[in-house]
Design a protein around this motif. Structure first.
Motif, PDB file in Angstrom:
ATOM      1  N   UNK A 179      23.803 -41.699 -10.025  1.00  0.00           N
ATOM      2  CA  UNK A 179      23.835 -40.334 -11.128  1.00  0.00           C
ATOM      3  C   UNK A 179      24.109 -38.883 -10.425  1.00  0.00           C
ATOM      4  N   UNK A 180      23.010 -39.401  -8.743  1.00  0.00           N
ATOM      5  CA  UNK A 180      22.523 -38.239  -8.229  1.00  0.00           C
ATOM      6  C   UNK A 180      23.737 -37.768  -7.205  1.00  0.00           C
TER       7      UNK A 180
ATOM      8  N   UNK B 161      39.359 -40.572  -5.409  1.00  0.00           N
ATOM      9  CA  UNK B 161      39.551 -40.037  -6.984  1.00  0.00           C
ATOM     10  C   UNK B 161      39.325 -38.395  -7.432  1.00  0.00           C
ATOM     11  N   UNK B 162      40.093 -37.546  -6.530  1.00  0.00           N
ATOM     12  CA  UNK B 162      40.194 -36.087  -6.799  1.00  0.00           C
ATOM     13  C   UNK B 162      40.811 -35.949  -5.204  1.00  0.00           C
ATOM     14  N   UNK B 163      42.455 -34.890  -6.194  1.00  0.00           N
ATOM     15  CA  UNK B 163      43.349 -34.169  -4.752  1.00  0.00           C
ATOM     16  C   UNK B 163      42.111 -33.580  -4.246  1.00  0.00           C
ATOM     17  N   UNK B 164      42.688 -32.321  -2.763  1.00  0.00           N
ATOM     18  CA  UNK B 164      42.534 -31.115  -2.579  1.00  0.00           C
ATOM     19  C   UNK B 164      42.645 -30.340  -3.623  1.00  0.00           C
ATOM     20  N   UNK B 165      41.280 -29.574  -3.899  1.00  0.00           N
ATOM     21  CA  UNK B 165      41.998 -28.027  -4.563  1.00  0.00           C
ATOM     22  C   UNK B 165      41.409 -28.953  -5.950  1.00  0.00           C
ATOM     23  N   UNK B 166      41.053 -30.011  -6.074  1.00  0.00           N
ATOM     24  CA  UNK B 166      40.430 -29.747  -7.483  1.00  0.00           C
ATOM     25  C   UNK B 166      38.854 -29.500  -7.460  1.00  0.00           C
ATOM     26  N   UNK B 167      38.524 -29.186  -8.628  1.00  0.00           N
ATOM     27  CA  UNK B 167      36.653 -28.896  -9.506  1.00  0.00           C
ATOM     28  C   UNK B 167      36.679 -30.146  -9.402  1.00  0.00           C
ATOM     29  N   UNK B 168      35.120 -30.523  -9.225  1.00  0.00           N
ATOM     30  CA  UNK B 168      34.699 -31.707  -9.124  1.00  0.00           C
ATOM     31  C   UNK B 168      33.158 -31.631 -10.360  1.00  0.00           C
ATOM     32  N   UNK B 169      32.953 -31.341 -10.996  1.00  0.00           N
ATOM     33  CA  UNK B 169      31.809 -31.900 -11.795  1.00  0.00           C
ATOM     34  C   UNK B 169      30.331 -32.364 -10.465  1.00  0.00           C
TER      35      UNK B 169
ATOM     36  N   UNK C 204      30.793 -46.961  -6.187  1.00  0.00           N
ATOM     37  CA  UNK C 204      30.920 -45.754  -6.003  1.00  0.00           C
ATOM     38  C   UNK C 204      30.188 -44.000  -5.814  1.00  0.00           C
ATOM     39  N   UNK C 205      30.811 -43.862  -5.388  1.00  0.00           N
ATOM     40  CA  UNK C 205      29.638 -42.016  -4.534  1.00  0.00           C
ATOM     41  C   UNK C 205      30.098 -40.812  -5.578  1.00  0.00           C
ATOM     42  N   UNK C 206      29.557 -40.392  -6.560  1.00  0.00           N
ATOM     43  CA  UNK C 206      29.352 -39.679  -7.245  1.00  0.00           C
ATOM     44  C   UNK C 206      29.288 -38.084  -6.346  1.00  0.00           C
ATOM     45  N   UNK C 207      29.207 -36.985  -7.136  1.00  0.00           N
ATOM     46  CA  UNK C 207      29.163 -35.284  -6.681  1.00  0.00           C
ATOM     47  C   UNK C 207      27.768 -35.800  -5.983  1.00  0.00           C
ATOM     48  N   UNK C 208      26.924 -35.499  -5.300  1.00  0.00           N
ATOM     49  CA  UNK C 208      25.430 -34.887  -5.624  1.00  0.00           C
ATOM     50  C   UNK C 208      25.515 -33.250  -5.892  1.00  0.00           C
ATOM     51  N   UNK C 209      24.396 -33.439  -6.046  1.00  0.00           N
ATOM     52  CA  UNK C 209      23.910 -31.906  -6.274  1.00  0.00           C
ATOM     53  C   UNK C 209      23.878 -31.141  -4.970  1.00  0.00           C
ATOM     54  N   UNK C 210      24.344 -30.305  -4.288  1.00  0.00           N
ATOM     55  CA  UNK C 210      24.468 -29.531  -3.296  1.00  0.00           C
ATOM     56  C   UNK C 210      22.881 -27.921  -3.406  1.00  0.00           C
ATOM     57  N   UNK C 211      22.771 -28.272  -4.630  1.00  0.00           N
ATOM     58  CA  UNK C 211      21.786 -26.598  -4.963  1.00  0.00           C
ATOM     59  C   UNK C 211      21.491 -26.574  -5.704  1.00  0.00           C
ATOM     60  N   UNK C 212      19.761 -25.617  -6.204  1.00  0.00           N
ATOM     61  CA  UNK C 212      20.102 -25.246  -7.074  1.00  0.00           C
ATOM     62  C   UNK C 212      21.145 -24.911  -8.159  1.00  0.00           C
ATOM     63  N   UNK C 213      21.294 -25.438  -9.538  1.00  0.00           N
ATOM     64  CA  UNK C 213      21.953 -24.319 -10.748  1.00  0.00           C
ATOM     65  C   UNK C 213      23.324 -24.847 -10.066  1.00  0.00           C
ATOM     66  N   UNK C 214      24.213 -25.187  -9.426  1.00  0.00           N
ATOM     67  CA  UNK C 214      25.686 -25.387  -9.038  1.00  0.00           C
ATOM     68  C   UNK C 214      25.398 -26.580  -9.664  1.00  0.00           C
TER      69      UNK C 214
END
Length: 456
Positions: free
Chosen positions: A97-98, A65-73, A9-19
């Motif tokens: 987690x990371x 697990x997400x659709x285009x246009x979705x906001x993913x945490x 399972x691939x989770x959205x990584x932290x792409x930048x400080x504070x995001x």
């Protein structure tokens, strides 16, 4: 036989400080596709930058697990992949987690685009099929059958009109298909009766009905009365920042009109020197240099109001934001540690960042951490503007158009290069006196730019 492959399972990584999140723009894979390590699987947008996400696994896509246009945490799952080989044989990924990546057999790690291997291997992807009621083969998972980037509203309309998005050219951000693109792709209706289709038998041919005024060929086609564009991407994030600015920062503004002639003459001279050969030396770079000199004299302008901790935070460095208009909306890349740069360095960095932002290649780090911003509305022929202060900053300077105008010079009427500067500032911590003195100093430095030599 039971599938023994390990599901990764691939989770959205932290792409930048504070995001905290990102918007999914498009998938470049579908369920059933085979992917290789570091192959781009999706594009996301966060902090006004588009980022390509590489796959940290090699295997077969099991679930999106997400659709285009979705906001993913950040940390939320995006995709599941059945790793090549039996369970336990695939390289274990870093912490889910990371959103980290697994090392491959060569010891490398799958990392974000721009930070890892430059070459990317794309496998031939095979879309699974199922049998329809008539025995014909249909693509499975129709939700993601088309990998053409499109807004959710455009996809919904395309399904209703039975339009294949693969044959629609997108005009939205990054080539995404919009609702208007789908509407324009609807085939134009043909006449119901053509001369060659007339009945040639013994039955009389009915006379065509009388032409109504609205059917006249000379009547122009009806114009669409409105267009609806989903609020997403850069526009959504810019809107949120401006609402925060307008609702949480009590702002005041000051303006000054100044003689820019000496600055124009200096720029003309420097353009012909070897130091600036190959660089596009613009008035904006000189304004930036004057601004940095004035910030060194009035550091209170380079501050922000920390509401949570009830503190005024003064920065002793300047990350200079340069507002740039792009096809995707307004972006503000920042020149890091600008107070240390020469005029030539500023010229180079401003030009590079502006071009990077317009091309859509700006990284999230390029768009974060600003302490003071300059907006150049003069390039659009506007004399002056009243910009809103960016959240997390204390002030913003606006540069108006630079024109030849009548001006009193040495007590005589003359034609001079003249411009207007505007300053918007957070009135909770910047009083009118401080803002006015800062703005007046910037104007004085531009009226006599050689005095910059004695400042920084």
């Amino acid at each position: 036989m039971e599938d023994q492959r390990q599901i990764q399972e691939f989770r959205l990584p932290d792409l930048g400080e504070g995001l905290a999140d990102a918007e999914l723009i498009s998938w470049t894979v579908a369920v059933g596709d085979t992917v290789t390590l570091n192959q781009t699987i999706a594009e996301v947008e966060t902090a006004k930058a588009q980022v390509a996400l590489p796959s940290p696994f090699a295997g077969t896509v099991v679930e999106l697990l997400a659709r285009p246009g979705d906001t993913v945490a950040v940390g939320a799952p995006l995709i599941r992949v059945a790793a090549d080989g039996p369970a336990g044989a695939a390289a274990a990924p870093r912490s889910a987690e990371s959103g980290g990546a697994a090392p491959d057999s060569g010891g490398r790690r799958a990392v974000l685009v721009g930070y890892g291997p430059e070459e990317e291997t794309v496998s031939r992807r095979v879309r699974p099929v199922v049998s329809g009621s008539d025995g014909a083969e249909l693509p499975a998972y129709p939700e993601f059958a088309s990998r053409q980037a499109a807004t959710p509203a455009a996809r919904k309309l395309a399904r209703e009109l039975d339009i294949d998005l693969a044959f629609v050219t997108g005009s939205g951000p990054g080539g995404a298909v919009t609702v208007e693109d789908v509407r324009q792709a609807v085939p134009v209706s043909q006449p119901l009766h053509r001369p060659e289709d007339q009945d040639t038998g013994s039955r009389p041919t009915p006379a065509p009905p009388a032409m109504r005024p609205e059917d006249s060929p000379a009547r122009p086609a009806p114009v669409e009365r409105e267009t609806r564009i989903p609020i997403s991407g850069v526009r959504k994030r810019t809107a949120a920042a401006m609402v925060t600015s307008a609702h949480t920062i009590p702002q005041a503004s000051a303006f000054v009109t100044t003689d820019f002639t000496a600055s124009m003459e200096l720029l003309d001279h420097l353009r012909n020197t070897a130091s600036f050969s190959g660089l596009s030396l613009t008035p904006l770079a000189l304004v930036a240099k004057a601004t940095l000199a004035a910030l060194a004299e009035f550091p209170g302008i380079n501050s922000f109001w920390d509401e949570e901790n009830r503190e005024i935070v003064t920065k002793h460095y300047v990350n200079l934001g340069i507002a740039v208009a792009t096809d995707r909306g307004l972006l503000v890349p920042t020149v890091k540690e600008a107070q240390t740069l020469t005029l030539r360095d500023l010229c180079r960095d401003i030009g590079w960042l502006a071009e990077t932002a317009r091309s859509g290649a700006a990284a999230p780090a390029d768009l974060l951490g600003g302490t003071f911003t300059i907006s150049n509305v003069g390039v659009f022929g506007v004399d002056v503007g009243v910009p809103l202060v960016n959240p997390g900053e204390g002030a913003i300077l606006c540069l108006g158009s630079i024109r030849k105008r009548p001006w009193v010079y040495r007590d005589e009427p003359a034609v001079r290069w003249v411009t207007t500067l505007g300053l918007s500032f957070d009135h909770r911590m910047i009083d009118g006196e401080l803002g006015s003195r800062f703005l007046s100093t910037v104007a004085s430095l531009l009226e006599d730019p050689l005095t910059l030599l004695g400042r920084v």
